[in-house]
Design an enzyme around this catalytic site. Structure first.
Site, PDB file in Angstrom:
ATOM      1  N   ASP A 173      22.250  33.352  67.644  1.00  0.00           N
ATOM      2  CA  ASP A 173      22.568  34.742  68.000  1.00  0.00           C
ATOM      3  C   ASP A 173      24.082  34.984  68.029  1.00  0.00           C
ATOM      4  O   ASP A 173      24.883  34.070  67.784  1.00  0.00           O
ATOM      5  CB  ASP A 173      21.911  35.044  69.360  1.00  0.00           C
ATOM      6  CG  ASP A 173      21.429  36.479  69.471  1.00  0.00           C
ATOM      7  OD1 ASP A 173      21.921  37.325  68.712  1.00  0.00           O
ATOM      8  OD2 ASP A 173      20.562  36.751  70.329  1.00  0.00           O
ATOM      9  N   GLU A 225      23.144  37.905  63.523  1.00  0.00           N
ATOM     10  CA  GLU A 225      24.331  38.666  63.967  1.00  0.00           C
ATOM     11  C   GLU A 225      24.157  40.161  63.711  1.00  0.00           C
ATOM     12  O   GLU A 225      25.127  40.912  63.705  1.00  0.00           O
ATOM     13  CB  GLU A 225      25.633  38.070  63.440  1.00  0.00           C
ATOM     14  CG  GLU A 225      25.858  38.078  61.964  1.00  0.00           C
ATOM     15  CD  GLU A 225      26.248  39.421  61.428  1.00  0.00           C
ATOM     16  OE1 GLU A 225      25.367  40.073  60.846  1.00  0.00           O
ATOM     17  OE2 GLU A 225      27.425  39.830  61.563  1.00  0.00           O
ATOM     18  N   TRP A 226      22.886  40.568  63.561  1.00  0.00           N
ATOM     19  CA  TRP A 226      22.482  41.987  63.591  1.00  0.00           C
ATOM     20  C   TRP A 226      23.087  42.833  62.472  1.00  0.00           C
ATOM     21  O   TRP A 226      23.210  44.049  62.602  1.00  0.00           O
ATOM     22  CB  TRP A 226      22.805  42.622  64.950  1.00  0.00           C
ATOM     23  CG  TRP A 226      22.643  41.704  66.122  1.00  0.00           C
ATOM     24  CD1 TRP A 226      21.546  40.937  66.399  1.00  0.00           C
ATOM     25  CD2 TRP A 226      23.583  41.435  67.169  1.00  0.00           C
ATOM     26  NE1 TRP A 226      21.746  40.213  67.553  1.00  0.00           N
ATOM     27  CE2 TRP A 226      22.987  40.516  68.049  1.00  0.00           C
ATOM     28  CE3 TRP A 226      24.864  41.913  67.447  1.00  0.00           C
ATOM     29  CZ2 TRP A 226      23.644  40.032  69.188  1.00  0.00           C
ATOM     30  CZ3 TRP A 226      25.507  41.430  68.584  1.00  0.00           C
ATOM     31  CH2 TRP A 226      24.903  40.507  69.438  1.00  0.00           C
ATOM     32  N   GLY A 227      23.520  42.176  61.395  1.00  0.00           N
ATOM     33  CA  GLY A 227      24.056  42.938  60.271  1.00  0.00           C
ATOM     34  C   GLY A 227      25.466  43.460  60.493  1.00  0.00           C
ATOM     35  O   GLY A 227      25.979  44.241  59.687  1.00  0.00           O
ATOM     36  N   ASN A 252      28.449  42.064  60.327  1.00  0.00           N
ATOM     37  CA  ASN A 252      29.485  41.641  59.382  1.00  0.00           C
ATOM     38  C   ASN A 252      28.906  41.464  57.982  1.00  0.00           C
ATOM     39  O   ASN A 252      29.268  40.530  57.272  1.00  0.00           O
ATOM     40  CB  ASN A 252      30.136  40.338  59.860  1.00  0.00           C
ATOM     41  CG  ASN A 252      30.855  40.524  61.176  1.00  0.00           C
ATOM     42  OD1 ASN A 252      31.985  40.975  61.216  1.00  0.00           O
ATOM     43  ND2 ASN A 252      30.169  40.214  62.267  1.00  0.00           N
ATOM     44  N   ASP A 304      18.154  45.140  67.276  1.00  0.00           N
ATOM     45  CA  ASP A 304      16.777  44.716  67.572  1.00  0.00           C
ATOM     46  C   ASP A 304      15.712  45.766  67.277  1.00  0.00           C
ATOM     47  O   ASP A 304      15.931  46.965  67.438  1.00  0.00           O
ATOM     48  CB  ASP A 304      16.674  44.326  69.049  1.00  0.00           C
ATOM     49  CG  ASP A 304      17.447  43.058  69.350  1.00  0.00           C
ATOM     50  OD1 ASP A 304      18.141  42.545  68.449  1.00  0.00           O
ATOM     51  OD2 ASP A 304      17.354  42.579  70.493  1.00  0.00           O
TER      52      ASP A 304
HETATM   53  C1  GLA Z   1      19.418  39.470  70.818  1.00  0.00           C
HETATM   54  C2  GLA Z   1      18.567  39.193  69.590  1.00  0.00           C
HETATM   55  C3  GLA Z   1      17.106  39.250  69.969  1.00  0.00           C
HETATM   56  C4  GLA Z   1      16.820  38.228  71.070  1.00  0.00           C
HETATM   57  C5  GLA Z   1      17.724  38.491  72.274  1.00  0.00           C
HETATM   58  C6  GLA Z   1      17.608  37.393  73.309  1.00  0.00           C
HETATM   59  O1  GLA Z   1      19.257  40.783  71.261  1.00  0.00           O
HETATM   60  O2  GLA Z   1      18.854  40.101  68.569  1.00  0.00           O
HETATM   61  O3  GLA Z   1      16.280  39.003  68.845  1.00  0.00           O
HETATM   62  O4  GLA Z   1      17.018  36.942  70.569  1.00  0.00           O
HETATM   63  O5  GLA Z   1      19.083  38.575  71.868  1.00  0.00           O
HETATM   64  O6  GLA Z   1      18.468  37.578  74.377  1.00  0.00           O
END
Ligand code: GLA
Length: 398
Positions: free
Chosen positions: A158, A191-193, A195, A213
């Site tokens: 993460d 890393e949620w996109g 970068n 998320d």
């Molecule tokens: C981030 C991630 C999620 C999950 C949570 C856990 O938000 O994107 O998928 O792993 O952390 O805390």
């Protein structure tokens, strides 16, 4: 005296050239772990259980994965998300929560392996995880060695508490640490996109999250910026060129069966994740799922589209507002096609062979992947009534 003054010019030049060579090969270093040649399939604790994880829960899920038929359908990895870790000892070793995991991670991994499944864990590239547990920053090689010793097969990594770290370098460091640890471990970049990981992820991880998320809803968006799956879907189109065997776009884990959508909406969610060649990581309680939810998650004909060995991510070929057509090229020369109805009432949608990518084809066979039924041969195009918030998903074979 400076280094430059202590050594001769040729030696100094040689030093600079070698340094440059080492650094450039490092940057180009590939992941090449040979894993995830088709999108990984499994289960992860986060979407349903958040921090309420324990060895009993994980054992139960491994048992249910087998008894429900999910394992037979291709699901493999049992992954513990955040909150399994509490601290580090004096030597810096990561310490699992002994109250929740009294038998330790090695015993749990052994149990999961004894069921013919694989075991996954979660950590973070920063100093803390998103739930303020210890992250791996500064402990990458030590943690990777520990995971390998426990028998970990999958690491989700993460991006909380990263401060101003460089994303690519941070993830490449853990890639190298996993490699050095010597055990094949699928590496999931989370890393949620932020970068643009699709631009560099191929050399670093086996999959990368493309968005923040997911949330168990059709198109909602909450205060933490968690989104319903249709909003996430909209973001995937155009990223298809970055996916392929061993390296996949990850639109986040499945919400199917978590209770906040209709089965029609869940069926559409699953159809799209398969058309996108997305990792299929279930996020529901496998012990208590209804037969309808099981039928969605374990639909082998739809899973075969996800797992097709050509490894092409599908894309949108027509957008008429609430009505869309998507297609995905398959290894045997056929295509998967989704007719999608976002509107509030049922709608007849049609699509021609030409627009899904068959320019010279006149007649093609159509098979309905949810009804498990050959619908016959169709000339030039196909049309069907698509339920509100639903899909018709077919395989088209010229
Ligand atoms: C981030 C991630 C999620 C999950 C949570 C856990 O938000 O994107 O998928 O792993 O952390 O805390």
């Amino acid at each position: 005296m400076h280094l430059r003054e202590r050594i001769s010019v040729p030696v100094f030049v040689l030093f600079v050239v070698s340094l440059f060579f080492v650094m450039s090969t490092r940057q180009l270093a590939a992941l090449d772990n040979g894993l995830a040649l088709t999108p990984p399939m499994g289960w992860n604790s986060w979407n349903k259980f958040r921090c309420d994880v324990s060895e009993d829960l994980i054992r139960d899920m491994a048992d249910a994965m087998v008894s429900s038929g999910m394992k037979d359908a291709g699901y493999q990895y049992i992954i513990i998300d955040d909150c399994w870790q509490v601290d580090r000892d004096e030597q810096g070793n990561i310490i699992p929560d002994a109250g929740r995991f009294p038998s330790g991670m090695k015993a749990l991994a052994d149990y999961v392996h004894s069921k013919g499944l694989k075991f996954g864990l979660y950590s973070d590239a920063g100093r803390f995880t998103c739930q303020r547990r210890p992250g791996s920053r500064g402990y990458e090689f030590q943690d990777a060695r520990q995971y390998a010793a426990w028998g970990v097969d999958y690491l989700k990594y993460d991006w909380c508490a990263h401060r101003k770290q460089n994303a690519e370098a941070s993830y490449a460091l853990m890639r190298d640490a996993l490699k050095a640890a010597g055990r094949p471990i699928v590496f999931s970049i989370c890393e949620w996109g932020q970068n643009k990981p699709w631009l560099w992820g191929k050399n670093v991880g086996n999959l990368w999250r493309t968005t923040l998320d997911i949330k168990d809803c059709w198109d909602c968006i909450d205060k933490k910026n968690r989104r319903g799956w249709t909003r996430i879907l909209d973001f995937q189109n155009g990223l298809e060129k970055y996916a392929g065997p061993g390296h996949w776009n990850d639109p986040d884990m499945l919400e199917i069966g978590n209770g906040n959508m209709t089965n029609t909406e869940y069926r559409a969610h699953f159809s799209f994740w398969c058309l996108l060649a997305a990792p299929l990581i279930a996020g529901n309680d496998l012990r208590t799922m209804s037969p309808e939810i099981k039928e969605i998650l374990a639909n082998k004909e739809v899973i075969a589209i996800d797992q097709d060995s050509l490894g092409v991510q599908g894309h949108k070929v027509r957008d008429d507002g609430d009505f869309e057509v998507w297609s995905k090229e398959l290894r045997d020369g056929s295509r998967a096609m989704i007719l999608f109805n976002r509107s509030k009432s049922d709608k007849e949608i049609s699509a021609s062979w030409k627009e899904i990518g068959f320019s010279d084809v006149t007649t093609a066979k159509v098979r309905d992947l949810w009804r498990h039924k050959d619908l016959g041969k169709f000339k030039d195009s196909f049309s069907a009534t698509v339920p509100s918030h639903g899909v018709v998903m077919v395989k088209v074979t010229p």
